[in-house]
Write an enzyme that holds these catalytic residues in place. Structure first.
Site, PDB file in Angstrom:
ATOM      1  N   ASP A  24       0.805  -1.233   0.000  1.00  0.00           N
ATOM      2  CA  ASP A  24       0.000   0.000   0.000  1.00  0.00           C
ATOM      3  C   ASP A  24       0.829   1.270   0.000  1.00  0.00           C
ATOM      4  O   ASP A  24       0.420   2.303   0.543  1.00  0.00           O
ATOM      5  CB  ASP A  24      -0.968   0.018   1.206  1.00  0.00           C
ATOM      6  CG  ASP A  24      -1.906  -1.169   1.188  1.00  0.00           C
ATOM      7  OD1 ASP A  24      -2.232  -1.640   0.083  1.00  0.00           O
ATOM      8  OD2 ASP A  24      -2.308  -1.620   2.269  1.00  0.00           O
ATOM      9  N   LYS A  35       1.862   2.236  -5.069  1.00  0.00           N
ATOM     10  CA  LYS A  35       2.448   1.712  -6.316  1.00  0.00           C
ATOM     11  C   LYS A  35       1.549   1.980  -7.524  1.00  0.00           C
ATOM     12  O   LYS A  35       2.022   2.334  -8.599  1.00  0.00           O
ATOM     13  CB  LYS A  35       2.692   0.193  -6.191  1.00  0.00           C
ATOM     14  CG  LYS A  35       3.630  -0.188  -5.074  1.00  0.00           C
ATOM     15  CD  LYS A  35       3.703  -1.695  -4.896  1.00  0.00           C
ATOM     16  CE  LYS A  35       2.449  -2.327  -4.360  1.00  0.00           C
ATOM     17  NZ  LYS A  35       2.093  -1.974  -2.972  1.00  0.00           N
ATOM     18  N   GLY A  84      -4.434  -4.236  -3.902  1.00  0.00           N
ATOM     19  CA  GLY A  84      -5.441  -3.202  -4.177  1.00  0.00           C
ATOM     20  C   GLY A  84      -4.683  -1.949  -4.545  1.00  0.00           C
ATOM     21  O   GLY A  84      -4.074  -1.321  -3.690  1.00  0.00           O
ATOM     22  N   HIS A  85      -4.637  -1.623  -5.828  1.00  0.00           N
ATOM     23  CA  HIS A  85      -3.846  -0.490  -6.307  1.00  0.00           C
ATOM     24  C   HIS A  85      -4.795   0.631  -6.726  1.00  0.00           C
ATOM     25  O   HIS A  85      -5.580   0.471  -7.660  1.00  0.00           O
ATOM     26  CB  HIS A  85      -2.946  -0.925  -7.471  1.00  0.00           C
ATOM     27  CG  HIS A  85      -1.910  -1.930  -7.049  1.00  0.00           C
ATOM     28  ND1 HIS A  85      -0.991  -2.459  -7.909  1.00  0.00           N
ATOM     29  CD2 HIS A  85      -1.638  -2.472  -5.841  1.00  0.00           C
ATOM     30  CE1 HIS A  85      -0.206  -3.298  -7.253  1.00  0.00           C
ATOM     31  NE2 HIS A  85      -0.585  -3.327  -5.994  1.00  0.00           N
ATOM     32  N   GLN A  88       2.028  -6.027  -3.226  1.00  0.00           N
ATOM     33  CA  GLN A  88       2.463  -6.125  -1.837  1.00  0.00           C
ATOM     34  C   GLN A  88       3.744  -5.286  -1.632  1.00  0.00           C
ATOM     35  O   GLN A  88       3.948  -4.319  -2.330  1.00  0.00           O
ATOM     36  CB  GLN A  88       2.670  -7.586  -1.401  1.00  0.00           C
ATOM     37  CG  GLN A  88       1.382  -8.389  -1.292  1.00  0.00           C
ATOM     38  CD  GLN A  88       0.823  -8.868  -2.614  1.00  0.00           C
ATOM     39  OE1 GLN A  88       1.505  -9.560  -3.361  1.00  0.00           O
ATOM     40  NE2 GLN A  88      -0.405  -8.528  -2.916  1.00  0.00           N
TER      41      GLN A  88
HETATM   42  P1  GDP Z   1      -0.754   0.392  -3.560  1.00  0.00           P
HETATM   43  O1  GDP Z   1      -1.354  -0.893  -3.124  1.00  0.00           O
HETATM   44  O2  GDP Z   1       0.717   0.445  -3.293  1.00  0.00           O
HETATM   45  O3  GDP Z   1      -1.078   0.756  -4.979  1.00  0.00           O
HETATM   46  O4  GDP Z   1      -1.399   1.523  -2.628  1.00  0.00           O
HETATM   47  P2  GDP Z   1      -2.959   1.653  -2.213  1.00  0.00           P
HETATM   48  O5  GDP Z   1      -3.738   2.109  -3.379  1.00  0.00           O
HETATM   49  O6  GDP Z   1      -3.420   0.426  -1.518  1.00  0.00           O
HETATM   50  O7  GDP Z   1      -2.872   2.764  -1.084  1.00  0.00           O
HETATM   51  C1  GDP Z   1      -2.343   4.015  -1.323  1.00  0.00           C
HETATM   52  C2  GDP Z   1      -3.407   5.082  -0.981  1.00  0.00           C
HETATM   53  O8  GDP Z   1      -2.801   6.339  -0.889  1.00  0.00           O
HETATM   54  C3  GDP Z   1      -4.457   5.245  -2.053  1.00  0.00           C
HETATM   55  O9  GDP Z   1      -5.661   5.614  -1.457  1.00  0.00           O
HETATM   56  C4  GDP Z   1      -3.916   6.377  -2.921  1.00  0.00           C
HETATM   57  O10 GDP Z   1      -4.938   7.085  -3.608  1.00  0.00           O
HETATM   58  C5  GDP Z   1      -3.293   7.238  -1.890  1.00  0.00           C
HETATM   59  N1  GDP Z   1      -2.112   8.005  -2.326  1.00  0.00           N
HETATM   60  C6  GDP Z   1      -1.131   7.653  -3.175  1.00  0.00           C
HETATM   61  N2  GDP Z   1      -0.168   8.602  -3.220  1.00  0.00           N
HETATM   62  C7  GDP Z   1      -0.567   9.573  -2.367  1.00  0.00           C
HETATM   63  C8  GDP Z   1       0.022  10.802  -1.945  1.00  0.00           C
HETATM   64  O11 GDP Z   1       1.102  11.195  -2.336  1.00  0.00           O
HETATM   65  N3  GDP Z   1      -0.686  11.532  -1.028  1.00  0.00           N
HETATM   66  C9  GDP Z   1      -1.891  11.139  -0.528  1.00  0.00           C
HETATM   67  N4  GDP Z   1      -2.496  11.904   0.363  1.00  0.00           N
HETATM   68  N5  GDP Z   1      -2.464   9.970  -0.906  1.00  0.00           N
HETATM   69  C10 GDP Z   1      -1.797   9.192  -1.795  1.00  0.00           C
HETATM   70  P1  IMO Z   2      -0.856  -4.139  -2.328  1.00  0.00           P
HETATM   71  O1  IMO Z   2      -0.398  -4.680  -3.648  1.00  0.00           O
HETATM   72  C1  IMO Z   2      -0.973  -4.553   2.012  1.00  0.00           C
HETATM   73  C2  IMO Z   2      -1.004  -8.623   3.629  1.00  0.00           C
HETATM   74  C3  IMO Z   2      -2.272  -9.076   4.324  1.00  0.00           C
HETATM   75  C4  IMO Z   2      -1.690 -10.060   5.326  1.00  0.00           C
HETATM   76  C5  IMO Z   2      -0.560 -10.713   4.536  1.00  0.00           C
HETATM   77  C6  IMO Z   2      -0.929 -12.021   3.861  1.00  0.00           C
HETATM   78  O2  IMO Z   2      -2.149  -3.437  -2.374  1.00  0.00           O
HETATM   79  O3  IMO Z   2       0.223  -3.367  -1.674  1.00  0.00           O
HETATM   80  P2  IMO Z   2      -2.432 -12.729   1.786  1.00  0.00           P
HETATM   81  O4  IMO Z   2      -3.824 -12.362   1.426  1.00  0.00           O
HETATM   82  O5  IMO Z   2      -1.414 -12.354   0.780  1.00  0.00           O
HETATM   83  O6  IMO Z   2      -2.318 -14.161   2.230  1.00  0.00           O
HETATM   84  O7  IMO Z   2      -2.124 -11.866   3.116  1.00  0.00           O
HETATM   85  O8  IMO Z   2      -0.182  -9.773   3.539  1.00  0.00           O
HETATM   86  N1  IMO Z   2      -1.200  -8.115   2.249  1.00  0.00           N
HETATM   87  C7  IMO Z   2      -1.160  -6.832   1.913  1.00  0.00           C
HETATM   88  N2  IMO Z   2      -0.993  -5.724   2.670  1.00  0.00           N
HETATM   89  N3  IMO Z   2      -1.051  -4.443   0.663  1.00  0.00           N
HETATM   90  C8  IMO Z   2      -1.190  -5.535  -0.109  1.00  0.00           C
HETATM   91  O9  IMO Z   2      -1.155  -5.478  -1.461  1.00  0.00           O
HETATM   92  C9  IMO Z   2      -1.280  -6.804   0.505  1.00  0.00           C
HETATM   93  N4  IMO Z   2      -1.431  -8.060   0.056  1.00  0.00           N
HETATM   94  C10 IMO Z   2      -1.370  -8.855   1.125  1.00  0.00           C
HETATM   95  O10 IMO Z   2      -2.926  -8.002   4.956  1.00  0.00           O
HETATM   96  O11 IMO Z   2      -1.108  -9.368   6.402  1.00  0.00           O
HETATM   97 MG    MG Z   3      -2.879  -1.581  -1.856  1.00  0.00          MG
END
Ligand code: GDP
Ligand code: IMO
Ligand code: MG
Length: 421
Positions: free
Chosen positions: A12, A15, A39-40, A221
């Site tokens: 999270d 990415k 979840g991107h 991840q």
């Molecule tokens: P990912 O899994 O690495 O793609 O990240 P996620 O989407 O799960 O979580 C990142 C969250 O931060 C999302 O809600 C994005 O919209 C938000 N986000 C990304 N970059 C920024 C930033 O620079 N500032 C803020 N405030 N939010 C951001």
């Molecule tokens: P993105 O790509 C954050 C965590 C789960 C749990 C552990 C194992 O959005 O960054 P799994 O379902 O893979 O067996 O879970 O890894 N986890 C993540 N945490 N971002 C993710 O993906 C994750 N994918 C798995 O919360 O702790």
């Molecule tokens: Mg994510």
């Protein structure tokens, strides 16, 4: 030529946004591991979308998106996602390719994930319950079904055999749940998937590289969730690090050029497991609130803490990181004081190495304090205009890691990214 964007922490890191930003510079965006546990989040025309399995290049019309062999694929989630990107006018049939070697997540994999987590009680991993662990177990256990098997007439027979094996395991867990609705949805989604461009991913991508096309490998991840190098057993079941690009796409190591590591300006983790810099106090709560730190896949509140340079340096090492992107820097705007972890204290002994076993030892983070910038950076466009306190914060991190923060993200939108090359 292949560049990689991957997570440096526990996932999270942002990415999705960063891949979407860089996508126009590449011909192909390829996912190499993970599955619907990811979840991107992306913003397209101010509208938010969360991608789980489709690569984050899908909103760029001329970009090819490949789901590589290292991914575990849930047909049901894929179908839903395709329908949702179609709502944005995306012709996913044109630009989405799937490797025939990618393994399928079956409804019983999801059930097994649930049963396994329930049996662990308080020691549960905190899995996303998407069937990731059981699907990868069937891959290494040499039982799994692959996307290419869908095109074979023996598919249903093989499916029934595997489901029977799973049922025996589920009986062992005393797991009882009616799976007929899941199964119905699954078979519908298989029909949908058969119409896709199912390819020999390894030939497909190597041919493109030979033609001089540019590939961006998108990690899911984060490095601290890597099955080998993460905080085992509180990890996911794939190699999330740059080495996973080779096995997850079928490309040779010397083809990889840049490894771009994405890190938040602080740190979060969702699910169980060690988190040395976690803040269980009002500051942690403020980070969660300001950063809106709730899981993009499960909605769970994310645990929050200060940036951990020990873990980051480790991630730079195992990935061969060449550039860093710091996301969510704006979340720190209001903080009067910031802290960074420079070493761990274990049994009174300081170390700047990530220990083998992080769950059985008590780690006290050694923190260095910095004054906050206490101003709004969300509208800034260039590095020169950033507050001095922020430049000091970044300067210290660059020096510690010996890798530079080349990009600073100051908001969730595509254009909120400051270059410092
Ligand atoms: P990912 O899994 O690495 O793609 O990240 P996620 O989407 O799960 O979580 C990142 C969250 O931060 C999302 O809600 C994005 O919209 C938000 N986000 C990304 N970059 C920024 C930033 O620079 N500032 C803020 N405030 N939010 C951001
Ligand atoms: P993105 O790509 C954050 C965590 C789960 C749990 C552990 C194992 O959005 O960054 P799994 O379902 O893979 O067996 O879970 O890894 N986890 C993540 N945490 N971002 C993710 O993906 C994750 N994918 C798995 O919360 O702790
Ligand atoms: Mg994510």
């Amino acid at each position: 030529m292949v560049d990689v964007i991957l997570g440096m922490q526990w996932g999270d890191e942002g990415k999705g946004k960063i891949v979407d930003y860089f996508a126009p510079r590449y011909d192909i965006i390829a996912r190499f591991q993970g599955g619907p546990n990811a979840g991107h989040t992306l913003y397209v025309n101010d509208k938010k979308i969360v991608l789980h399995q489709i690569p984050s290049g899908i909103f760029h019309e001329s970009t090819i998106n490949l789901i590589g062999n290292g991914v575990v694929l849930d047909p049901v989630t894929l179908k839903r996602e395709c329908e949702s990107v179609a709502g944005f006018g995306v012709d996913y049939r044109k630009n989405l390719y799937i490797s025939q070697r990618a393994h399928l997540i079956l409804p019983t994999h999801r059930a097994l994930d649930k049963a396994s987590e329930m049996s662990k009680g308080v020691e549960k991993i905190g899995s996303t319950l998407k069937g990731i662990g059981p699907a990868y177990m069937d891959k290494t256990g040499r039982n799994g079904l692959r996307v290419g098997d869908l095109l074979d007439k023996s598919f249903t027979t093989e499916y029934i055999k595997l489901r029977l094996k799973h049922q025996q395991l589920l009986d062992g867990f005393h797991f009882k749940e009616d799976m007929s609705a899941w199964e119905e949805e699954f078979f519908e989604a298989l029909e949908f998937m058969r119409q896709f461009k199912i390819v020999n991913g390894e030939y497909f991508i190597n041919d493109k590289i030979q033609q001089g096309k540019k590939v961006l490998a998108e990690g899911a991840q984060g490095s601290m969730l890597d099955v080998d190098f993460g905080t085992f057993p509180f990890v996911t079941s794939s190699n999330t690090i740059s080495a996973g690009v080779c096995t997850g796409l079928g490309i040779a190591p010397q083809k990889i050029r840049d490894v771009i590591g994405v890190t938040k300006a602080y740190c979060t983790r969702v699910g169980g497991g060690p988190f040395p810099t976690e803040l269980s106090d009002a500051t942690g709560e403020e980070l969660r609130k300001t950063g809106n730190e709730f899981g993009a896949t499960t909605g769970r509140p994310r645990r929050c803490g200060w940036i951990d340079l020990v873990a980051l340096k480790f991630a730079c090492m195992i990935n061969g990181v060449t550039q860093l992107v710091m996301t969510k820097a704006d979340v720190l705007d209001a903080f009067a004081e910031l802290k960074v972890c420079t070493s761990y204290k274990i049994d009174g002994q300081a170390t700047d190495e990530v220990p083998f076993q992080m769950t059985r030892v008590k780690i006290d983070p050694v923190l260095k304090s910095f004054p906050g910038w206490q101003s709004d950076i969300t509208g800034l466009k260039n590095y020169g205009g950033l507050p001095e306190q922020m430049k000091n914060y970044i300067h210290f991190i660059n020096g510690y890691l010996k890798v530079n923060v080349s990009y600073i993200s100051n908001g969730p939108a595509r254009d909120q990214l400051i270059e410092n090359l």
